[in-house]
Design a protein around this motif. Structure first.
Motif, PDB file in Angstrom:
ATOM      1  N   GLU A 109      41.021 -40.327  31.728  1.00 52.89           N
ATOM      2  CA  GLU A 109      42.412 -40.891  30.790  1.00 52.89           C
ATOM      3  C   GLU A 109      42.867 -40.842  29.377  1.00 52.89           C
ATOM      4  N   ALA A 110      43.649 -41.435  29.522  1.00 49.95           N
ATOM      5  CA  ALA A 110      44.830 -41.695  28.234  1.00 49.95           C
ATOM      6  C   ALA A 110      45.453 -42.746  28.395  1.00 49.95           C
ATOM      7  N   PHE A 111      45.740 -43.356  27.072  1.00 48.61           N
ATOM      8  CA  PHE A 111      46.431 -44.571  26.589  1.00 48.61           C
ATOM      9  C   PHE A 111      46.164 -45.786  27.453  1.00 48.61           C
ATOM     10  N   GLY A 112      44.770 -45.669  27.563  1.00 49.29           N
ATOM     11  CA  GLY A 112      44.661 -46.819  28.840  1.00 49.29           C
ATOM     12  C   GLY A 112      44.642 -47.680  30.270  1.00 49.29           C
ATOM     13  N   THR A 113      44.646 -45.992  30.649  1.00 50.80           N
ATOM     14  CA  THR A 113      44.815 -45.587  32.077  1.00 50.80           C
ATOM     15  C   THR A 113      44.759 -44.448  32.667  1.00 50.80           C
ATOM     16  N   THR A 114      44.436 -43.965  33.650  1.00 50.77           N
ATOM     17  CA  THR A 114      44.524 -41.816  34.458  1.00 50.77           C
ATOM     18  C   THR A 114      45.350 -41.910  34.538  1.00 50.77           C
ATOM     19  N   ILE A 115      45.533 -40.477  34.242  1.00 48.68           N
ATOM     20  CA  ILE A 115      47.242 -40.198  33.317  1.00 48.68           C
ATOM     21  C   ILE A 115      47.976 -39.608  35.140  1.00 48.68           C
TER      22      ILE A 115
END
Length: 388
Positions: A270-276
């Motif tokens: 996850e990054a910035f609230g979602t999976t990449i």
């Protein structure tokens, strides 16, 4: 598309091989990668399972199966996080043993091919030289008749299984003045006086034993000549199609493994609230590589099918290796990038995959040499013919 080539029996074999590899090989991979030595017990287990005899005659303990069983063998070996281990297995089974089967007489087949299929003897193919590289015709190793023997002098390098091996299949010049028409192929026991093997330290393929070998007045009996004297270059060229297809299959398989691993990682990271795996730029990068890999697989399978029918596919095999190894390197590079800092860590598979994959465009003929071979065929209309 694979259903065109793989039957239910192929897939049952794949499952059996995969289960074997995960039970008998995977627990030892990290040790072998660190020590650079694959313990001999595993060769015997491969032999007991029949994996070394896939394409060889039943008379010597083989199974005489079609080449798509070999494809399965190669693909699954690329998915256990050690291209070095894979190389040791396929170099024994498809480089050294190919020459035993094709050019060896009945004595050689009984004394060397049969034990090789059983995993009791390990073989290595010795062609490349320190000053030759891809220039096979430029080799300097020579074999001179002396009474009932040939006396071999010279050196070979980058030889897979060079230290492990019980025997070498050696290319040497018997008539240097004839150029490539003066090369012959010999069987040499590794315990013969005058042989020394030095293990090489490599960027990748760490589990694999790669050696430089010196022959100093090594005497072998005349009967250890394989095939006809002076036909060695033709034999080597004849088998290069299979070797290049093996390298191509290895490449698409390891790229597919890297892609599958990375896509699974992206679904959890996850990054910035979602999976990449939701970021468009990353998604598009992955599907571009998936498309390239699938194209390589389809081409490689088609070339294997033609080779299995006895067709001479030197052009297609050369194209397959050239393209597939490039695609694999690019895909694995980008897959490592998707893992960020973790991709650079040894506990994740991408770091080793990146190192191991880099040999693809070098071994079995560099990409530069392959391009020149294809240039002669496509632009100069050169028509390479099989050995007769």
């Amino acid at each position: 598309m694979s259903s065109l080539y793989f039957t239910e029996e192929h897939e049952l074999f794949r499952k059996s091989l995969r289960d074997f590899l995960h039970k008998e090989v995977v627990p030892h991979i990290e040790k072998w990668e660190k020590t650079g030595t694959i313990e001999r017990f595993i060769w015997k287990k491969f032999g007991e399972m029949g994996f070394f005899g896939i394409r060889y005659p039943e008379a010597y303990g083989g199974m005489n199966l079609d080449l798509f069983y070999t494809v399965v063998f190669l693909e699954e070996l690329q998915k256990i996080k050690s291209a070095g281990f894979a190389a040791a297995m396929w170099a024994h089974s498809y480089l050294a043993m190919t020459h035993l089967n094709a050019e060896g007489d009945e004595r050689i087949k009984q004394e060397y091919l049969a034990p090789s299929i059983a995993g009791e003897k390990i073989g290595a193919l010795c062609i490349t030289e320190p000053f030759g590289g891809s220039d096979v015709a430029g080799m300097r190793t020579n074999a001179v008749k002396n009474g009932d023997n040939y006396v071999i002098n010279g050196s070979k390098t980058f030889i897979t299984n060079g230290v492990y091996a019980d025997y070498y299949v050696v290319a040497a010049k018997t008539a240097p003045e004839l150029g490539n028409k003066g090369i012959s192929i010999f069987l040499v026991d590794t315990n013969t006086p005058g042989i020394s093997a030095t293990k090489l330290d490599k960027l990748g393929w760490r589990a694999s034993d790669t050696a430089e070998i010196s022959f100093d007045n090594v005497e072998i009996p005349l009967e250890n000549l394989m095939g006809e004297e002076g036909k060695g270059f033709h034999y080597i060229m004849q088998h290069f199609a299979l070797e290049r297809l093996i390298m191509a299959i290895n490449a698409h398989a390891r790229a597919e493994y890297a892609l599958d691993y990375t896509i699974e990682y992206m679904s959890q990271r996850e990054a910035f609230g979602t999976t990449i795996n939701k970021f468009q730029a990353l998604r598009h990068t992955m599907v571009e590589h998936a498309t390239e890999i699938e194209h390589c697989k389809i081409f490689n399978y088609a070339a294997v099918a033609r080779l299995d029918k006895g067709e001479y596919v030197v052009k297609e095999a050369t194209m397959a290796k050239l393209k597939s190894t490039k695609v694999a390197d690019q895909a694995i590079y980008d897959c490592l990038q998707m893992l960020g800092g973790y991709g650079y860590m040894e506990e994740y598979p991408l770091a080793r995959l990146l190192r191991d994959s880099r040999l693809g465009p070098i071994g079995g003929g560099t990409s530069e040499i392959l391009k020149e071979i294809l240039s002669k065929m496509i632009i100069d209309n050169k028509d390479y013919k099989p050995a007769v």
